[in-house]
Design a protein around this motif. Structure first.
Motif: not given
Length: 589
Positions: A474-502
C-alpha cells in the motif's frame, strides 16, 4: 367435585383422583411440553410464546396438587424445563423438595449442561455428594460434558478418578464422554488411552475419536481410525470430511464425499462450505444445485453459505433467485441469513436492496450492522456509513475490529483523513480494540491516497505488530501515485524480503524509475529479477454474470466462445476512450 371439573374436564367428573389417574395426567401434561420443542418450530411465533407459559401452568399445577415432593413427577418437570432452557423454574421447584433422589439430581445436572450453565452443574454435583447420594452413569456422562464446556481439566481428572472408583470404567457412554472431554482440551494422549482401554466401542465412540484427531489436525491418525471402523454412519463420514475441510484439502474431501453411501444435509452443506472457503464459488453453487436435484432441502446454514458464494462472484441475478427461494420456503430470516443477504446485495452493487433487507430484519446483531456499514463504505457513501455506525452505537451494539475496518475504509474512500485518525484512536482508547494488520492497512492506504507518504511511513514504523507485504505494498502504491522514489525504495527493500518472487513490486519500481529517466536503476532491477528467477505472476481473473450464468475471464485467455465479439466491443470502447482524450499508461515491463 368442582375442582375436578376445572382441572380434569370429564375425566375429573367420572373418575376419583387416584394416584394412578393423577400420575397419568401429570406425565401427559409434562410430555406435551417436551413435544413443544419440535412443534414450536412450525407454529406461529405467538403460539410458541404460549407454549412457554405452559411451564408456569405445570409448575403451579404441581404445587397445587402437592406433587412437588414426588421424585418421578419432579424428574419429568425438570426434563421439560430443560427442553426450553427454562432451568430457573426447575431450580425453583427442586429447592422445594425435601429429599430429591439421584434421578432428580441427574435431570437437573443434565439440564444445567444443556442450558449452558456448566458451573451450576458442577456445584449441584458436589451438593449431591454432600447429601450422600451415589452418582450413576448418567450423572457422570453429564458432569464430564460440563467439565468440557468450561475446560475444567483438573476437575475433570478428579471426575475420571471417581468414575473408576464407582465402577463405571467399562460404561460405554461415560468413556465416550471422557474421550470427548480430553480431546476438547487437546489432551490427545489421555483421550487415546481412554479409547484404547474401552472394552467395547460403538459407532459413536469411534466417531468421537476420529473427530478428536481431526480437530487437532492429525488427519493421518483420523483417517487410519476411520478406515478401521467396523461400521460407519453418516456422522462418521461427515466427521472425516469436516477434518479435510478444516485444512482446506478440497480434493480429499471431494473424494470422500463421492464415496459416501448416503449423504445428509450436513454432508452437502460441508462440501458447499469447503468450496467456498477455497474460493471455488462456482463449484459451491454447482454442489448446491446438485443437492436440490437429490431432493435434499437446505436449511438456514446452507442458504447463508450459498448466498455468501453469490456475493463473492457478484452473481446478483442468482442471488435474487436464492432470496426468492428463501421467501417461498418461509425460512426464518435470522441474523445470519439476514446479514448474508445484506452483504450479498451490497457486494453485487444493489445497495438499495441491501438497505431494504437490513431495515426489514426483526433482529439485528453485530454481523448485520457490519455488513451494511461495509456496503455503504464500498459504494462511496462515507457519511452514511459513519452515520450508520453512530446509529449502531445508539442501539447499544458494541463494535468489534471488523466494524472499524469498514469505518476506516469509508474514511479512505472519501479522503476523510482527520476523521479516519480520530476513529482509529477511538477504536483503541474508547473500545479497547487493539489494532490489527487490516486496521493499519486502512490507515496507510488513507494517508497514502491523501499524499501523506511520510506520515504513512511513520505509522508503519510505529506499529506494534510486524508489517506484512500488504502494508508495504500500500505504501509503494502511494509512492507510485505521488512519485516518491526515496520512500518507494524503502518499501521495495522490505517487499523483496517478504515476497521475493512477486513481480508486481518490481514492475512498479521499474515504471517509476523509467518515468524519471533513471535507466541505470531500471537495468539493475531487471538484472536482479533475472538472477533471482522472478517471473511475472499468473494472470488475474474475474467473473461476470449474464442471464443467470457465470462467465470466467482471465488475462490472455482465448477460450471463451464469444471471444471475437468481445474483442469487437473492446475495440469500440478503446476508440471512444481515445476520442475522449484518454492516454493509456504504458508500463515498461
Amino acid at each position: 367435585m368442582e375442582l375436578g371439573r376445572k382441572e380434569y374436564g370429564l375425566a375429573g367428573i367420572f373418575a376419583p383422583r387416584t394416584k394412578t389417574n393423577f400420575s397419568w395426567e401429570f406425565t401427559h401434561r409434562v410430555k406435551s411440553l417436551s413435544m413443544a420443542k419440535f412443534t414450536s418450530q412450525v407454529v406461529p411465533f405467538k403460539e410458541g410464546e404460549i407454549r412457554f407459559k405452559h411451564i408456569e401452568s405445570a409448575y403451579a399445577f404441581m404445587f397445587k396438587t402437592n406433587a412437588n415432593d414426588d421424585c418421578f413427577f419432579m424428574n419429568q418437570f425438570v426434563t421439560a424445563c430443560s427442553t426450553f432452557c427454562r432451568i430457573d423454574y426447575a431450580l425453583l421447584a427442586i429447592t422445594q423438595m425435601k429429599k430429591p433422589n439421584v434421578f432428580v439430581y441427574n435431570a437437573m445436572i443434565r439440564g444445567f449442561v444443556h442450558c449452558s450453565s456448566p458451573i451450576q452443574a458442577l456445584q449441584l454435583y458436589l451438593e449431591m455428594l454432600r447429601a450422600h447420594i451415589c452418582p450413576t452413569s448418567y450423572t457422570f456422562s453429564s458432569i464430564v460434558k460440563g467439565c468440557a464446556l468450561i475446560s475444567a481439566f483438573q476437575f475433570g481428572e478428579s471426575i475420571h478418578g471417581q468414575i473408576l472408583k464407582n465402577g463405571f470404567a467399562s460404561h460405554l457412554f461415560v468413556q465416550t464422554a471422557l474421550v470427548d472431554f480430553y480431546s476438547n482440551l487437546c489432551k490427545m494422549v489421555e483421550a487415546r488411552r481412554v479409547f484404547d482401554e474401552m472394552p467395547e466401542r460403538d459407532v459413536f465412540a469411534w466417531t468421537t475419536m476420529v473427530s478428536a484427531h481431526a480437530r487437532v489436525g492429525d488427519l493421518g491418525s483420523a483417517r487410519w481410525l476411520f478406515d478401521e471402523m467396523p461400521e460407519r454412519n453418516c456422522a462418521s463420514w461427515n466427521t472425516m470430511i469436516d477434518g479435510y475441510v478444516r485444512v482446506r484439502d478440497v480434493e480429499s474431501a471431494k473424494l470422500l464425499f463421492n464415496e459416501m453411501p448416503k449423504r445428509d444435509l450436513i454432508s452437502w452443506t460441508m462440501m458447499i462450505n469447503c468450496y467456498s472457503q477455497s474460493k471455488q464459488y462456482i463449484e459451491a453453487l454447482a454442489i448446491f444445485n446438485e443437492m436440490k436435484s437429490h431432493g435434499i432441502s437446505p436449511d438456514e446454514v446452507t442458504m447463508a453459505t450459498v448466498i455468501s458464494a453469490c456475493a463473492h462472484i457478484g452473481a446478483l441475478d442468482l442471488g435474487k433467485e436464492i432470496h426468492l427461494y428463501v421467501m417461498q420456503h418461509e425460512f426464518d430470516l435470522d441474523v445470519y441469513l439476514g446479514s448474508a443477504l445484506v452483504d450479498m446485495y451490497a457486494k453485487c452493487g444493489s445497495l438499495d436492496r441491501s438497505l431494504l433487507v437490513f431495515f426489514k430484519l426483526r433482529e439485528k446483531n453485530l454481523f448485520c450492522w457490519n455488513s451494511i456499514i461495509e456496503g455503504l463504505a464500498v459504494h462511496g457513501y462515507a457519511e452514511e456509513a459513519l452515520a450508520m455506525f453512530s446509529r449502531m452505537e445508539r442501539e447499544k451494539i458494541k463494535p468489534n475490529g471488523v466494524t472499524f475496518i469498514s469505518v476506516l475504509s469509508a474514511c479512505t474512500h472519501a479522503g476523510l483523513v482527520e476523521e479516519g485518525r480520530r476513529r482509529f484512536l477511538n477504536m483503541t482508547h474508547d473500545f479497547s480494540i487493539p489494532p490489527e494488520i487490516q486496521h493499519y492497512g486502512c490507515m496507510v492506504d488513507l494517508l497514502c491516497k491523501a499524499g501523506l507518504i511520510k506520515d504513512a511511513l511513520e505509522l508503519i514504523q510505529s506499529m506494534q505488530i510486524v508489517p506484512n507485504s500488504v502494508i508495504w505494498g500500500a505504501l509503494l502504491s502511494g509512492c507510485k501515485l505521488y512519485k516518491n522514489l526515496e520512500i518507494a525504495q524503502v518499501a521495495v527493500n522490505k517487499l523483496m524480503v517478504l515476497e521475493p518472487n512477486n513481480s508486481g513490486y518490481y514492475t512498479l519500481m521499474v515504471n517509476m524509475y523509467a518515468e524519471s529517466n533513471r535507466w541505470n536503476e531500471v537495468a539493475k532491477i531487471r538484472s536482479t529479477m533475472k538472477v533471482q528467477g522472478v517471473e511475472k505472476t499468473s494472470p488475474g481473473s474475474s467473473w461476470i454474470e449474464m442471464d443467470s450464468k457465470i462467465h470466467l475471464f482471465a488475462a490472455s485467455d482465448k477460450s471463451h466462445p464469444y471471444l471475437a465479439k468481445i474483442y469487437v466491443v473492446l475495440g469500440e470502447l478503446d476508440g471512444h476512450l481515445k476520442l475522449a482524450g484518454y492516454q493509456p499508461e504504458v508500463g515498461f515491463m
